[in-house]
Design a protein around this motif. Structure first.
Motif, PDB file in Angstrom:
ATOM      1  N   GLY A   1       0.811  -1.213   0.000  1.00 36.30           N
ATOM      2  CA  GLY A   1       0.000   0.000   0.000  1.00 36.30           C
ATOM      3  C   GLY A   1       0.841   1.259   0.000  1.00 36.30           C
ATOM      4  O   GLY A   1       0.495   2.252  -0.647  1.00 36.30           O
TER       5      GLY A   1
ATOM      6  N   THR B   1       2.114  -8.470   5.328  1.00 29.90           N
ATOM      7  CA  THR B   1       3.112  -9.118   4.470  1.00 29.90           C
ATOM      8  C   THR B   1       4.289  -9.621   5.306  1.00 29.90           C
ATOM      9  O   THR B   1       4.796 -10.727   5.102  1.00 29.90           O
ATOM     10  CB  THR B   1       3.599  -8.132   3.395  1.00 29.90           C
ATOM     11  OG1 THR B   1       2.485  -7.710   2.623  1.00 29.90           O
ATOM     12  CG2 THR B   1       4.626  -8.777   2.491  1.00 29.90           C
ATOM     13  N   THR B   2       4.694  -8.796   6.252  1.00 24.46           N
ATOM     14  CA  THR B   2       5.812  -9.191   7.105  1.00 24.46           C
ATOM     15  C   THR B   2       5.498 -10.489   7.843  1.00 24.46           C
ATOM     16  O   THR B   2       6.339 -11.401   7.908  1.00 24.46           O
ATOM     17  CB  THR B   2       6.107  -8.067   8.113  1.00 24.46           C
ATOM     18  OG1 THR B   2       6.382  -6.872   7.398  1.00 24.46           O
ATOM     19  CG2 THR B   2       7.273  -8.423   8.997  1.00 24.46           C
TER      20      THR B   2
HETATM   21  N1  ATP Z   1      12.226  -4.713   3.913  1.00 21.94           N
HETATM   22  C1  ATP Z   1      11.769  -3.730   4.699  1.00 21.94           C
HETATM   23  N2  ATP Z   1      12.644  -2.857   5.222  1.00 21.94           N
HETATM   24  C2  ATP Z   1      12.203  -1.849   6.030  1.00 21.94           C
HETATM   25  N3  ATP Z   1      10.935  -1.649   6.351  1.00 21.94           N
HETATM   26  C3  ATP Z   1      10.014  -2.501   5.863  1.00 21.94           C
HETATM   27  C4  ATP Z   1      10.394  -3.582   5.009  1.00 21.94           C
HETATM   28  N4  ATP Z   1       9.264  -4.272   4.676  1.00 21.94           N
HETATM   29  C5  ATP Z   1       8.245  -3.633   5.274  1.00 21.94           C
HETATM   30  N5  ATP Z   1       8.686  -2.574   5.999  1.00 21.94           N
HETATM   31  C6  ATP Z   1       7.847  -1.676   6.812  1.00 21.94           C
HETATM   32  O1  ATP Z   1       7.155  -2.466   7.755  1.00 21.94           O
HETATM   33  C7  ATP Z   1       5.826  -2.017   7.900  1.00 21.94           C
HETATM   34  C8  ATP Z   1       4.869  -3.179   7.621  1.00 21.94           C
HETATM   35  O2  ATP Z   1       4.986  -3.578   6.282  1.00 21.94           O
HETATM   36  P1  ATP Z   1       4.155  -4.740   5.615  1.00 21.94           P
HETATM   37  O3  ATP Z   1       4.615  -4.895   4.210  1.00 21.94           O
HETATM   38  O4  ATP Z   1       4.207  -5.929   6.487  1.00 21.94           O
HETATM   39  O5  ATP Z   1       2.686  -4.115   5.629  1.00 21.94           O
HETATM   40  P2  ATP Z   1       1.336  -4.697   5.049  1.00 21.94           P
HETATM   41  O6  ATP Z   1       0.412  -4.948   6.175  1.00 21.94           O
HETATM   42  O7  ATP Z   1       1.627  -5.820   4.127  1.00 21.94           O
HETATM   43  O8  ATP Z   1       0.812  -3.453   4.212  1.00 21.94           O
HETATM   44  P3  ATP Z   1       0.056  -3.413   2.788  1.00 21.94           P
HETATM   45  O9  ATP Z   1      -1.341  -3.768   3.024  1.00 21.94           O
HETATM   46  O10 ATP Z   1       0.225  -1.990   2.381  1.00 21.94           O
HETATM   47  O11 ATP Z   1       0.802  -4.354   1.889  1.00 21.94           O
HETATM   48  C9  ATP Z   1       5.635  -0.861   6.927  1.00 21.94           C
HETATM   49  O12 ATP Z   1       5.748   0.339   7.656  1.00 21.94           O
HETATM   50  C10 ATP Z   1       6.793  -0.990   5.970  1.00 21.94           C
HETATM   51  O13 ATP Z   1       7.239   0.263   5.568  1.00 21.94           O
END
Ligand code: ATP
Ligand code: ATP
Ligand code: MG
Ligand code: MG
Lengths: 300, 220, 220, 300
Positions: B141, C42-43
């Motif tokens: 996102g 995603t994390t």
């Molecule tokens: N490789 C990375 N290095 C640094 N920060 C990261 C990394 N991957 C994700 N983040 C940060 O961790 C947080 C969570 O990210 P994540 O991708 O898990 O979110 P999400 O729930 O999947 O969001 P979306 O629905 O937008 O995909 C975010 O603030 C993102 O900027």
């Protein structure tokens, strides 16, 4: 405005350059290597052909005169020889001088000459031949036509040596051309491929730039400048390495080198024009290589 | 602003993406482009900024005939159009700031103005504190919002948004839509391709519905 | 099947993506993972197939401790997990067929079986006639369906789907969800990360809600 | 099962190979060029050092004997010379033969010798020196120790020529090492960079393979095999080009070459072992380059 834009392009070029990282180093290194090898050959050819030329100069043509030659005939012969294109200089050696010379040559066996009543050695003209005429062909003709003159008994020249040296120089020239050609093509190849890789690595950036309305020139000029810069830097680096190698080799050889090259002003590095030409050629190769790669890749 | 006359687009291997589309989008309008997956929404948008040429028909954008546009005039057309790509098209090895900066550099916008503008836009999409990160380290996102900010940084006369909320939660999606609406109010013509019918219903704008490459419905 | 104990994940620059997550997903369950953009969905998924290691806590997958897993055991773990990536991760220069074939080759599935399986899956996502095209020439939704098919080609014990319907229209989204449900019925544990609350509501499964890296709600 | 897997890896390698397209061609080309240049040097060094060696063989050491030498002393000297490591063969030249030789040498001026009552030339041993002992140093020592023997009047050797040739060979060796080193590094550099590019170009595929559970070996072995194959093919191509160049140069030179190299079995191409070593080295370089690039890039 124009200056502003130019400054911008330069800035872009350097930015790309910094961003390239390892790739740029690899590219410059590859170009440097191509030029280094070419340079080594150039240096070798240059120095060795000077050596050969100096050695070749030592070889003389000797025109032996009849003991019965008149003063007038001798003057005629001298004039003829002075007018000959192939001849660089002429030295007269009288009968007396010839005997003294001979005595010197057989040092240790002078007793051989003790019983002599008369001087059996002929007077002679010693000719030094210009480099470009030192071929068996030319000298053969010269000898034949001289022999027909009155007062000349015989003409001697170091046929074998002349032919050896002539063909050695010929071999070196052909090898030089062949190797130069191979390396020229190789350099172009490496540069074009490197820039192709650079363009390829930046394909996404270029696509985005096109989509947000960058002009062709805006995209291409920095890439071409970058290639030019890489080529020039590579050639300059090669020059530096070449100089280091050259100095290092001389140092290694020490006195040995001065022994081979004794008397000649040898062990010379490439002259300023050659150096400038090399860097210029590097830049040109880099620029052309980029241009080809860019045009090819950014066709649509 | 955007006019299409009997436009068709057939990709190689006889894939018909659009057939016989005629439409008219007024200057300053806000238009939704709806339809199922593979209906031709993206293709239609790509025709507008001449990323593809139509197989048939004529397209006028801002009075210019896009189909006959000379290569040298292409940059000017594209500079007047902001695009939010469905797959974002971000440079994964540059910071968020640099991704936006790339556009202002291409447009020749002076540094000071560019810096201010980028800052403001990143704030609007809620990513100011992520300006120095690379998109690779952002969530889906967040990446999408970077793409949105980038499309707006040039103050385009036309904004084409291809599925701009696919990776956003409903709240954020609404925020983004409000942002686009604001941009629209300031005079930009906005075309949003989406299959989120809820959004379309909520916003209640002029809507074009595509199905298998045909314009099947138009809700004014 | 999947257990997390006090798991936290902090990315460089002190970006806290997850903090103190404890959860338990049963074998054969169908779980939704909801939350706004950047919540950490995603994390969380990436921790499960060990694409990232947690900063803290322990993770058990299929009885194996993922955090302590030896490098040589990693392939076995990943072979048992199918992942639909949020950004698809398709090879843009290979055909759709080859993209799926890559997986069956890695798994050492014999050619004849592989061919049959790929054909069946492509049919299920409605892309059989696009098998020989490259993803580059597909629409966003079509690409997403290729990604879905690829995740299923290995008959994984666990399926992780990251926003699998972001580029799909409501009808297709429902179709895909039905497909995932079917896979689930055949025994696969399915975790779907999404911000489409309508889908979640319609399907009515076990749902985990993340907010700013914390598990804020669990609807059984 | 194992065979199955092996076949699969080979298949994968060739698939990658085909897919590489232009990049693979560029890579093989680059390797070929590196080897071609190295090969040219090798060929030149090999052939030229043979020439020099043959020429060097002509240079002799001459041991002049006292006229008063006894038969026993002479046998002693002969034995000493036969036992000398540095000496390859020994020829005895009697006083009579020496005079005849001399007469031949001064052809045209035989009249010089007409007044002679006695033969003033000494008898001598003509020594041919093994190549590896042809240094001014060794010969100087040899001469000094021989002079101390009874019945030996003097020892002569072509000091100047020996030194010239010695240092020429030394120069060639040093240059060979320097250039060989530069080109070796260059080749490794090019190969590693090429494979790095290949790995880089396939980064996405590799990432996906890792994510779907491919083992390290499954990913790396085809890349390393590919590098090995590229290296081997590049070297083989270089060998082919080198042979063509060699033939072409010979043809160009025509009789000239046979003139310089007359009598020596020269103008030889690289021997079978060298050829195999080159291809092997190419494969090794390719493999090692890939290994380095792959390990480096696929660390995590
Ligand atoms: N490789 C990375 N290095 C640094 N920060 C990261 C990394 N991957 C994700 N983040 C940060 O961790 C947080 C969570 O990210 P994540 O991708 O898990 O979110 P999400 O729930 O999947 O969001 P979306 O629905 O937008 O995909 C975010 O603030 C993102 O900027
Ligand atoms: N470059 C291309 N080459 C060949 N076919 C293409 C190409 N781009 C799109 N298509 C095909 O054209 C049709 C329409 O594609 P388009 O991307 O316009 O759909 P869309 O409405 O954007 O769908 P989605 O909502 O899934 O993104 C699809 O069948 C697609 O496979
Ligand atoms: Mg689309
Ligand atoms: Mg996500």
């Amino acid at each position: 405005m124009l200056w502003e834009r130019f400054r911008h392009l330069l800035g872009e070029t350097f930015l790309n350059f910094r961003r390239g990282g390892w790739g740029v180093i690899a590219s410059i290194g590859a170009i440097a290597i191509a030029f280094l090898v070419t340079g080594i050959f150039l240096l070798l050819t240059l120095n060795l052909s000077t050596v050969v030329a100096r050695w070749a100069e030592d070889f003389q043509v000797v025109v032996f005169l009849d003991d019965t030659i008149t003063k007038k005939q001798r003057t005629l012969v001298q004039k003829r020889l002075d007018g000959e294109m192939a001849v660089r200089d002429v030295t007269y050696l009288s009968k007396k001088e010839a005997l003294a010379d001979f005595r010197r040559k057989i040092r240790g066996q002078e007793s051989l000459l003790e019983g002599l009543k008369t001087n059996p050695l002929p007077a002679s003209f010693q000719l030094r031949i210009r480099e470009q005429y030192q071929t068996a062909d030319v000298l053969g003709h010269l000898a034949a036509s001289l022999k027909r003159m009155e007062g000349i008994e015989d003409v001697l020249y170091g046929q074998e040596w002349v032919e050896r040296l002539t063909s050695l120089i010929e071999v070196m020239k052909i090898l030089g051309i062949v190797i130069g050609g191979v390396l020229g093509v190789a350099s172009l190849f490496i540069v074009a491929n490197t820039i192709r890789m650079a363009v390829y690595a930046r394909a996404q950036e270029i696509e985005i730039m096109r989509l947000v309305g960058a002009t062709r020139a805006y995209i291409q000029i920095p890439l071409i400048l970058e290639g030019t810069l890489q080529g020039g830097l590579g050639a300059a680096l090669a020059l530096g390495l070449l100089y280091a190698l050259f100095r290092g080799t001389l140092w290694q050889l020490g006195t040995t080198a001065s022994m081979i090259f004794a008397g000649t002003e040898l062990t010379q590095f490439l002259e300023a024009e050659y150096r400038m030409a090399m860097v210029g050629l590097g830049a040109l190769l880099g620029g052309v290589g980029s241009l080809v790669a860019v045009r090819r890749f950014l066709k649509v | 602003m955007i006019q299409m006359f009997h436009v068709s687009k057939t990709y190689p291997k006889d894939v018909v993406a659009l057939s016989d589309i005629t439409l008219h989008i007024q200057k300053g309008e806000f238009v939704f482009l709806c339809g199922p997956s593979g209906a031709g929404k993206t293709t239609l948008l790509r025709l507008i900024f001449r990323d593809e040429l139509p197989t048939d028909g004529q397209i006028l954008v801002n009075g210019r005939n896009v189909v006959r546009l000379r290569e040298s005039k292409l940059p000017a057309l594209r500079r007047s159009i902001g695009v939010i790509f469905q797959d974002f098209k971000l440079l994964m090895d540059r910071t968020v700031y640099d991704n936006l900066h790339l556009v202002t550099r291409v447009l020749g916008i002076p540094e000071t103005i560019s810096r201010r503008k980028i800052g403001r836009l990143l704030k609007e999409v809620g990513l100011l504190q992520k300006a120095d990160q690379i998109p690779y380290s952002l969530s889906g996102g967040e990446q999408q919002r970077v793409a949105i900010a980038r499309a707006l940084v040039s103050d385009p006369a036309i904004l084409l948004a291809d599925e701009p909320t696919g990776n956003l939660d409903p709240d954020l999606a609404l925020d983004v839509m409000r942002l686009l609406a604001e941009v629209n109010i300031r005079g930009t013509t906005v075309v949003v391709a989406t299959h989120n019918p809820k959004l379309v219903a909520e916003m209640g704008h002029h809507t074009l519905i595509l199905k298998q490459g045909r314009l099947v419905e138009e809700i004014p």
